[in-house]
Design a protein around this motif. Structure first.
Motif, PDB file in Angstrom:
ATOM      1  N   ILE A  72     -50.777  43.459  42.604  1.00  0.00           N
ATOM      2  CA  ILE A  72     -50.976  43.058  44.002  1.00  0.00           C
ATOM      3  C   ILE A  72     -49.768  42.295  44.560  1.00  0.00           C
ATOM      4  N   ASP A  73     -49.065  41.574  43.696  1.00  0.00           N
ATOM      5  CA  ASP A  73     -47.892  40.833  44.169  1.00  0.00           C
ATOM      6  C   ASP A  73     -46.840  41.771  44.776  1.00  0.00           C
ATOM      7  N   LEU A  74     -46.723  42.966  44.189  1.00  0.00           N
ATOM      8  CA  LEU A  74     -45.752  43.925  44.727  1.00  0.00           C
ATOM      9  C   LEU A  74     -46.174  44.410  46.110  1.00  0.00           C
ATOM     10  N   ALA A  75     -47.474  44.578  46.312  1.00  0.00           N
ATOM     11  CA  ALA A  75     -47.954  44.996  47.630  1.00  0.00           C
ATOM     12  C   ALA A  75     -47.626  43.929  48.669  1.00  0.00           C
ATOM     13  N   HIS A  76     -47.876  42.702  48.323  1.00  0.00           N
ATOM     14  CA  HIS A  76     -47.619  41.620  49.286  1.00  0.00           C
ATOM     15  C   HIS A  76     -46.122  41.434  49.525  1.00  0.00           C
TER      16      HIS A  76
END
Lengths: 616, 70
Positions: B38-42
């Protein structure tokens, strides 16, 4: 053993596999075949009505869509990946051979392309004529009985295919010499050489074997059996690899090719005819251009067994409640039959082995299938507890040199990045893995037009790229490049196919239609529904989800039906008019009609880079 | 990559040509991707994507808030 096997004939678990006679007879001349036709038909009648004199069990084993995954290794990440690899599939093959005293091993195609190892041998460090391709070295170590040419076999062109298969092909640059190829026959009935009007490869082969069987008195005997094999590849290969095939070959439909070549094989005395058909199962209306026509091929009377591939699926899949084969008419997804014919599809990348356990009855000297004693199954290298079967150490030893060469090649530095390039969230708007591809494609086409095609100067150049790796093969099947140094392996991770750069001229209406087709990647969402809704349409491949960049902007409304989802399409802030001209950089697959995008059929190509100007 | 040598998010990874039409949904809209990313999405600016917690065979369900898509 099938629970339906009568105990007296359940001969298994013996050490010997198939008998010693392993001669391969090429398809006979048509005159000979026709002359023998009556005898063959008579024998089949005897086989159905004569007195039973023996029974046997024959295991037909199938690998398919190996895609050059010889080892359990991810060349993009430089890490072991135990979920894939022929070296583990080899362990399943050896186990099956120990289990069945009679077995045959076939490959369903898409064998030589698909990993960095394959690209390295084809493009970066071209294989010498006297050397055998790594994947064929590995397969020969297992002793295959036959295989088919899949559509991806054509990706590197016909001269290369001729070289690595050890065949002289009747095509430009492909007939000069005989190089080192696999030891087993490769068959393909539905690709015809333009030059002489004959099949490019042998359409069929007749395998003469001896199998261990139990006679009526209960004694074990070794008896002859003749198995015909006939090969098919998806006819749309003419579109997908147009740049390599146009003018060189034509493709027949599967049914048409079967009717042309299978009767002669039967007339030669084949007890069974096994279709090795690189294609899937589609019950839709038949056409000679159909990609996955095996639901129809199974209804051909001269086809007895089907070994399938291409669509990267497992068939049968009795435990999968989401399997699309569960409710397909004429298909038994529990025991592996299509219209009453035994069939199997062994997944992809070496993940699984297809196994058809054929019950055979011999009458009047001819063998036929006992359907009650027959079933198919797909065996995975991944065990139920999540662990994986051990690799066969002989395979890694065989291809160690090629493996190290490929690793050295893909480790070549090419730059660095201050951000991660991934496809994890490409479906919901992340362009980190797409923009570098689009930028490179667009830059190349703009320069080419400026230098070579002044008539197109001034027309906006856009670029389309798709996230090829979006989890179809599991959790590791994503492009995943960390911020930091970049190497060739990272470029290959973004673009795993050996496509060539191609550009088409379209108008604003065509641009919108292109984007509408891409937007089929999403399910239609009902805003009123309270239950969870899946955003991604599993029936739409990730490689057909093009994101177009180069100054355009658009909105995708997933609440609307397919074909009406693209709204507010703009170029440099201005609404796009249906007549506005554009040039779009893409690849040879898409520009030639791959993915059935409206208006893209090869007729509007304006730039076509020749190999080796691969997109990568 | 060879021509540019140095890729930066600002120049090479942030030109998003499309977005979802903003629409509120009564129930969750989900998709699956590799777990724990999810960090990559954000980092890519997709703050309308949320991890949902359900993980199977390394794949995780993520929820997309179409009402907040931009």
């Amino acid at each position: 053993m099938s629970p339906n096997d009568p105990p007296a004939f359940a001969g298994r678990a013996l050490a010997d596999r198939i008998g010693s006679a392993r001669s391969v007879a090429a398809a006979a001349l048509l005159a000979v075949a026709l002359a023998a036709g009556c005898a063959g038909q008579h024998s089949r009648t005897d086989a159905r009505t004569g007195e039973e004199d023996a029974r046997a069990t024959l295991a037909i084993l199938e690998s398919t869509d190996i895609h050059a995954n010889v080892l359990s290794y991810d060349y993009y990440k430089l890490t072991e990946d135990p979920s894939i690899g022929f070296e583990r599939l080899a362990t399943l093959i050896r186990a099956a051979r120990a289990e069945y005293e009679n077995s045959l091993l076939f490959d369903g195609g898409d064998t030589i392309q698909g990993t960095v190892l394959a690209d390295w041998q084809a493009l970066a460090s071209p294989l010498p004529c006297d050397r055998k391709l790594a994947v064929y070295k590995a397969m020969d170590a297992l002793g295959y009985d036959g295989g088919v040419i899949g559509n991806h076999e054509f990706n590197y062109g016909l001269p290369y295919l001729a070289q690595v298969t050890g065949r002289r092909l009747q095509a430009e640059g492909a007939d000069r010499r005989t190089c080192n190829g696999p030891d087993f026959p490769l068959v393909l009935a539905n690709v015809i050489a333009t030059r002489d009007g004959r099949p490019l490869f042998a359409p069929t082969a007749l395998l003469e074997r001896r199998i261990r069987a139990r006679d009526r008195a209960g004694r074990m005997r070794e008896l002859p059996i003749r198995i015909g094999i006939i090969g098919f590849t998806p006819p749309p290969v003419m579109v997908w690899d147009r740049s390599h095939l146009e003018g060189q070959v034509t493709a027949l439909g599967l049914v048409e090719a079967s009717r042309r070549y299978a009767p002669a094989l039967r007339a030669q005395g084949a007890d069974l005819i096994v279709a090795i058909s690189h294609g899937g199962i589609n019950p839709g209306p038949y056409s000679p251009q159909m990609e996955n026509a095996n639901w129809h091929l199974a209804q051909e009377p001269d086809i007895d067994v089907l070994l399938l591939g291409h669509s990267h699926q497992a068939f049968p899949a009795p435990g999968d409640v989401r399997s699309r084969f569960n409710d397909m008419p004429g298909v038994d997804n529990r025991r592996g039959f299509i219209h009453g014919k035994p069939a199997v599809m062994g997944n992809f990348w070496g993940k699984s082995l297809g196994v058809i356990e054929l019950g055979l009855i011999r009458r009047g000297g001819r063998w036929t299938i006992d359907a009650d004693a027959t079933h198919a199954e797909v065996r995975d290298i991944r065990r139920a507890d999540g662990s994986f079967v051990a690799p066969d150490p002989a395979i890694r030893e065989l291809v160690g040199g090629e493996h190290r060469g490929a690793i050295d090649y893909v480790s070549t530095p090419i730059g660095d990045s201050d951000f991660a390039l991934t496809t994890y969230f490409a479906a919901v708007g992340d362009v980190t893995a797409l923009q570098p591809v689009n930028s490179a494609q667009r830059l190349w086409v703009e320069r080419h037009i400026a230098a070579e095609l002044p008539q197109y100067a001034g027309i906006p150049v856009l670029s389309a790229a798709a996230p090829f790796k979006v989890g179809f093969g599991g959790a590791t099947d994503y492009a995943a490049i960390e911020a930091g140094p970049l190497a060739i392996r990272n470029a290959a991770d973004l673009y795993p196919f050996p496509n060539t750069l191609t550009a088409v001229r379209i108008d604003g209406a065509g641009l919108k239609a292109w984007l509408e087709r891409s937007a089929g990647y999403f399910n239609r969402i009902d805003p009123q529904q309270r239950a969870p809704q899946e955003l991604i349409n599993r029936g739409h491949a990730g490689y057909n989800f093009d994101v177009i960049q180069g100054g355009i902007g658009y909105v995708v409304d997933v609440t609307r039906p397919e074909g009406e989802r693209i709204v507010d399409l703009r170029y440099r802030g201005r609404p796009v008019d249906p007549d506005d001209p554009f040039i779009v950089a893409t690849n040879n697959y898409r520009a030639s009609g791959g993915g059935d995008f409206p208006g893209l059929d090869g007729s509007n190509i304006v730039v076509e880079a020749r190999s080796p100007t691969a997109t990568r | 990559m060879r021509a540019r040598r140095h890729l930066t998010r600002e120049k090479d990874g942030a030109d998003r040509p499309w977005r979802f039409a903003a629409v509120r949904t009564a129930g969750p809209v989900i998709f699956r991707s590799a777990a724990g990313r999810i960090d990559l999405a954000h980092a890519a600016g997709l703050d309308y994507v949320h991890a949902s917690g359900e993980t199977t065979a390394g794949l995780q369900a993520y929820r997309i808030d179409l009402g907040a898509a931009h």
